[in-house]
Design a protein around this motif. Sequence first.
Motif, mmCIF file in Angstrom:
data_model
loop_
_atom_site.group_PDB
_atom_site.id
_atom_site.type_symbol
_atom_site.label_atom_id
_atom_site.label_comp_id
_atom_site.label_asym_id
_atom_site.label_seq_id
_atom_site.Cartn_x
_atom_site.Cartn_y
_atom_site.Cartn_z
ATOM 1 N N ALA A 112 -47.689 -15.212 33.839
ATOM 2 C CA ALA A 112 -46.643 -15.088 34.859
ATOM 3 C C ALA A 112 -46.683 -16.246 35.849
ATOM 4 O O ALA A 112 -45.643 -16.744 36.283
ATOM 5 C CB ALA A 112 -46.789 -13.756 35.597
ATOM 6 N N ARG A 113 -47.859 -16.700 36.222
ATOM 7 C CA ARG A 113 -47.961 -17.829 37.143
ATOM 8 C C ARG A 113 -47.447 -19.109 36.496
ATOM 9 O O ARG A 113 -46.764 -19.909 37.133
ATOM 10 C CB ARG A 113 -49.410 -18.012 37.596
ATOM 11 N N GLU A 114 -47.783 -19.317 35.227
ATOM 12 C CA GLU A 114 -47.326 -20.529 34.550
ATOM 13 C C GLU A 114 -45.839 -20.469 34.227
ATOM 14 O O GLU A 114 -45.208 -21.505 34.054
ATOM 15 C CB GLU A 114 -48.142 -20.743 33.277
ATOM 16 N N ALA A 115 -45.279 -19.269 34.110
ATOM 17 C CA ALA A 115 -43.853 -19.158 33.803
ATOM 18 C C ALA A 115 -42.978 -19.619 34.953
ATOM 19 O O ALA A 115 -41.803 -19.955 34.750
ATOM 20 C CB ALA A 115 -43.504 -17.714 33.449
ATOM 21 N N THR A 116 -43.503 -19.650 36.172
ATOM 22 C CA THR A 116 -42.710 -20.094 37.312
ATOM 23 C C THR A 116 -42.628 -21.608 37.419
ATOM 24 O O THR A 116 -41.860 -22.128 38.225
ATOM 25 C CB THR A 116 -43.315 -19.541 38.615
ATOM 26 N N ASP A 117 -43.432 -22.341 36.644
ATOM 27 C CA ASP A 117 -43.387 -23.801 36.683
ATOM 28 C C ASP A 117 -42.179 -24.280 35.912
ATOM 29 O O ASP A 117 -41.996 -23.934 34.739
ATOM 30 C CB ASP A 117 -44.657 -24.403 36.074
ATOM 31 N N GLY A 118 -41.341 -25.084 36.560
ATOM 32 C CA GLY A 118 -40.150 -25.607 35.903
ATOM 33 C C GLY A 118 -40.336 -27.044 35.470
ATOM 34 O O GLY A 118 -41.425 -27.635 35.571
ATOM 35 N N GLU A 119 -39.272 -27.631 34.965
ATOM 36 C CA GLU A 119 -39.299 -29.012 34.542
ATOM 37 C C GLU A 119 -39.135 -29.917 35.759
ATOM 38 O O GLU A 119 -38.462 -29.583 36.726
ATOM 39 C CB GLU A 119 -38.172 -29.286 33.533
ATOM 40 N N ALA A 120 -39.736 -31.089 35.667
ATOM 41 C CA ALA A 120 -39.701 -32.020 36.789
ATOM 42 C C ALA A 120 -38.285 -32.527 37.013
ATOM 43 O O ALA A 120 -37.543 -32.794 36.071
ATOM 44 C CB ALA A 120 -40.641 -33.198 36.529
ATOM 45 N N THR A 121 -37.910 -32.626 38.270
ATOM 46 C CA THR A 121 -36.587 -33.119 38.620
ATOM 47 C C THR A 121 -36.718 -34.458 39.331
ATOM 48 O O THR A 121 -37.703 -34.715 40.028
ATOM 49 C CB THR A 121 -35.878 -32.128 39.556
ATOM 50 N N GLU A 122 -35.742 -35.311 39.166
ATOM 51 C CA GLU A 122 -35.732 -36.618 39.782
ATOM 52 C C GLU A 122 -34.832 -36.584 41.010
ATOM 53 O O GLU A 122 -33.824 -35.897 41.033
ATOM 54 C CB GLU A 122 -35.236 -37.680 38.803
ATOM 55 N N GLY A 123 -35.205 -37.391 41.985
ATOM 56 C CA GLY A 123 -34.387 -37.445 43.178
ATOM 57 C C GLY A 123 -35.093 -36.833 44.356
ATOM 58 O O GLY A 123 -36.091 -36.139 44.224
ATOM 59 N N PRO A 124 -34.574 -37.064 45.560
ATOM 60 C CA PRO A 124 -35.229 -36.576 46.783
ATOM 61 C C PRO A 124 -34.806 -35.179 47.166
ATOM 62 O O PRO A 124 -34.934 -34.807 48.321
ATOM 63 C CB PRO A 124 -34.769 -37.603 47.826
ATOM 64 N N GLU A 125 -34.279 -34.371 46.209
ATOM 65 C CA GLU A 125 -33.807 -33.060 46.630
ATOM 66 C C GLU A 125 -34.931 -32.069 46.849
ATOM 67 O O GLU A 125 -34.732 -30.987 47.367
ATOM 68 C CB GLU A 125 -32.849 -32.471 45.585
ATOM 69 N N THR A 126 -36.163 -32.389 46.428
ATOM 70 C CA THR A 126 -37.288 -31.512 46.670
ATOM 71 C C THR A 126 -37.871 -31.823 48.032
ATOM 72 O O THR A 126 -38.322 -32.931 48.284
ATOM 73 C CB THR A 126 -38.356 -31.702 45.578
ATOM 74 N N VAL A 127 -37.812 -30.869 48.929
ATOM 75 C CA VAL A 127 -38.249 -31.054 50.305
ATOM 76 C C VAL A 127 -39.606 -30.406 50.467
ATOM 77 O O VAL A 127 -39.872 -29.350 49.905
ATOM 78 C CB VAL A 127 -37.227 -30.436 51.287
ATOM 79 N N LYS A 128 -40.445 -31.042 51.223
ATOM 80 C CA LYS A 128 -41.764 -30.477 51.477
ATOM 81 C C LYS A 128 -41.635 -29.155 52.214
ATOM 82 O O LYS A 128 -40.925 -29.039 53.188
ATOM 83 C CB LYS A 128 -42.596 -31.455 52.305
ATOM 84 N N GLY A 129 -42.366 -28.170 51.727
ATOM 85 C CA GLY A 129 -42.276 -26.830 52.282
ATOM 86 C C GLY A 129 -41.297 -25.955 51.557
ATOM 87 O O GLY A 129 -41.239 -24.763 51.793
ATOM 88 N N MET A 130 -40.471 -26.552 50.631
ATOM 89 C CA MET A 130 -39.496 -25.776 49.873
ATOM 90 C C MET A 130 -39.722 -25.958 48.379
ATOM 91 O O MET A 130 -38.816 -25.874 47.582
ATOM 92 C CB MET A 130 -38.078 -26.232 50.230
ATOM 93 N N GLU A 131 -40.969 -26.247 47.980
ATOM 94 C CA GLU A 131 -41.241 -26.525 46.587
ATOM 95 C C GLU A 131 -41.236 -25.279 45.717
ATOM 96 O O GLU A 131 -41.180 -25.372 44.503
ATOM 97 C CB GLU A 131 -42.614 -27.204 46.432
ATOM 98 N N GLY A 132 -41.330 -24.080 46.297
ATOM 99 C CA GLY A 132 -41.404 -22.851 45.498
ATOM 100 C C GLY A 132 -42.850 -22.527 45.198
ATOM 101 O O GLY A 132 -43.688 -22.521 46.080
ATOM 102 N N PRO A 133 -43.182 -22.261 43.944
ATOM 103 C CA PRO A 133 -44.545 -21.884 43.616
ATOM 104 C C PRO A 133 -45.499 -23.027 43.875
ATOM 105 O O PRO A 133 -45.169 -24.194 43.736
ATOM 106 C CB PRO A 133 -44.460 -21.523 42.125
ATOM 107 N N GLU A 134 -46.736 -22.660 44.230
ATOM 108 C CA GLU A 134 -47.737 -23.675 44.486
ATOM 109 C C GLU A 134 -48.113 -24.357 43.187
ATOM 110 O O GLU A 134 -48.184 -23.759 42.123
ATOM 111 C CB GLU A 134 -48.986 -23.029 45.101
ATOM 112 N N GLY A 135 -48.338 -25.617 43.253
ATOM 113 C CA GLY A 135 -48.739 -26.360 42.079
ATOM 114 C C GLY A 135 -47.589 -26.949 41.309
ATOM 115 O O GLY A 135 -47.793 -27.664 40.337
ATOM 116 N N THR A 136 -46.312 -26.675 41.668
ATOM 117 C CA THR A 136 -45.202 -27.223 40.916
ATOM 118 C C THR A 136 -44.889 -28.646 41.329
ATOM 119 O O THR A 136 -44.240 -29.367 40.581
ATOM 120 C CB THR A 136 -43.954 -26.354 41.120
ATOM 121 N N GLY A 137 -45.332 -29.054 42.547
ATOM 122 C CA GLY A 137 -45.097 -30.413 42.989
ATOM 123 C C GLY A 137 -43.618 -30.683 43.123
ATOM 124 O O GLY A 137 -42.872 -30.021 43.795
ATOM 125 N N GLY A 138 -43.132 -31.721 42.416
ATOM 126 C CA GLY A 138 -41.733 -32.068 42.466
ATOM 127 C C GLY A 138 -40.921 -31.377 41.408
ATOM 128 O O GLY A 138 -39.766 -31.750 41.185
#
Length: 532
Positions: A112-138
């Motif tokens: 279940a924890r690994e299922a929340t990891d999505g594919e990496a996205t390009e661009g500055p739309e990922t804002v710090k503090g709004m990444e979602g699950p921990e460990g997903t990075g960008g």
Amino acid sequence: MTQWTDRRIPLPSLLARSRDRWPGLGASLLGGALAAVAGLGAFALLAIVLWISAPYPDDGPYGALRVAAASWLLAHGVVLFRTETLSGAPAPVGVTPLLAAVVPVWLLYRAAREATDGEATEGPETVKGMEGPEGTGGAEPVAVGPAWCGVVAGYVGVGLAAALYASAGPLRPSWAWTLVCLPLVTGVSAGVGVWRAYERPAGALRVLNRGEQELLSNAGRAALAGTAVLVGGGALLVGLSLVWHGEVVRGSFLQVTQGWAGRGAVLLLAVALVPNAAVWAAAYALGPGFLLGAGHGMGPWSPTTAPPLMPPFPLLAAVPGSGGGLLGWAVGVVPFAAGVVVGWFMARGARAERGRGAVWSAGRTVTGVLGAAVMCGLLLGGLAEVSGGPLGVAALARFGPVGWQVGGAAAGWVAGVGVPVAVVVRWWSLRQGEERRVEVPGMAAREAQERRVEVPVASAVTPVQATVASEPLGARADGAWEDQDLFPYEVLAADVDPFLPEAPDGPDGPDRPEGSDSSDALDPTPTPPEES
């Protein structure tokens, strides 16, 4: 063919639309199915090893695989039925080895924890503090709904196929228990995994204010600590009982089966049932005890003894005799220690959350202890209920503690011991704080008067009076933390600051060029160059 039937949407378009609406659902389905296959593989590997090492196996490898599938379902709480009995009637087997249940629960949690990891996205739309699950990075995280539903659907699908395969073996799963326990364990474990992946969002707790959230959080930690003390104390009692009844335990171990393969299987089963025995011992120490068949209750003050026709098993051979006397008083140390730990956790946790010199009121502390007692009773009552079950019919229809009795006893012990301990620790913390405040000379007079802050203005020191705000202790509106233990102080000028290094002195005073004035040395205005 009409224009309406000619406009039907093709199947690839429907699949693409579903994929766009539920992103990550396919990966979650695959993750849940792989988690189920991994658990089944671990049980199947163990069953095949025991089947190979057996000198005279009763069935082929397919029979061993069916037993492995049934054992995997038993780890989820599913009741099995033995078909090979002397009477010919199926006999239920419902005691779930708690140590074996750790394997599927942990696999589901990780999936279940690994299922929340999505594919990496390009661009500055990922804002710090709004990444979602921990460990997903960008990476763009998968939503809660597709992740949880995919893992549950994939895992339950493989589990139902395993139940269908095990139905032709000697241990047949009950379909009623399968349809209830398998989705329940899967949903709860996957839900905890998704909740932790999203950094434990508060959810429904947001309706509570900050003080209530702190109280509930401290009560939860204290309840977990109390439950750990009860189960750990039960494990200690199990070890002491095994040592005390060493000869009887050894005789029962040799009596169960012949050959090293069979004894190895019995040893593995006994190890998997050690957490169950710890919960049973905790129930024994709390007072209600546990059942060894219909009408045979074992407790610290029970005059009955173990039934004579018990199955020969090492853990059952370590069951103490009739209660009373010194044994009844000695085992009471375990719940007493749990109550002390809960009371200490609540009193100290409240002081740590509120800052130095601040302690919750007596009523708030008692409320927290009572809440922790209720939580501890629910936790231990649930463990007691799942640690027992039937091992047959008639006299073997019920083994283990009764959940509601154990939960009520645990709540009563924790509340009865934890409340006075928390009140005493709170009083002692207040007393120690007052002694430290009295030791500071003039502290009472300073608190009674208005505080003064000396601010340097030019070369003179002008006193500026600052009125102490009559706000309650805690966080102010601007987010700063107000601490009344801080003392008034004077702001020193730069030339008398003791923390600044002093300039080296020469024979005639400070070293500076001849003919230079001190005012010129301190003047930061640059001198314009002379015109030629």
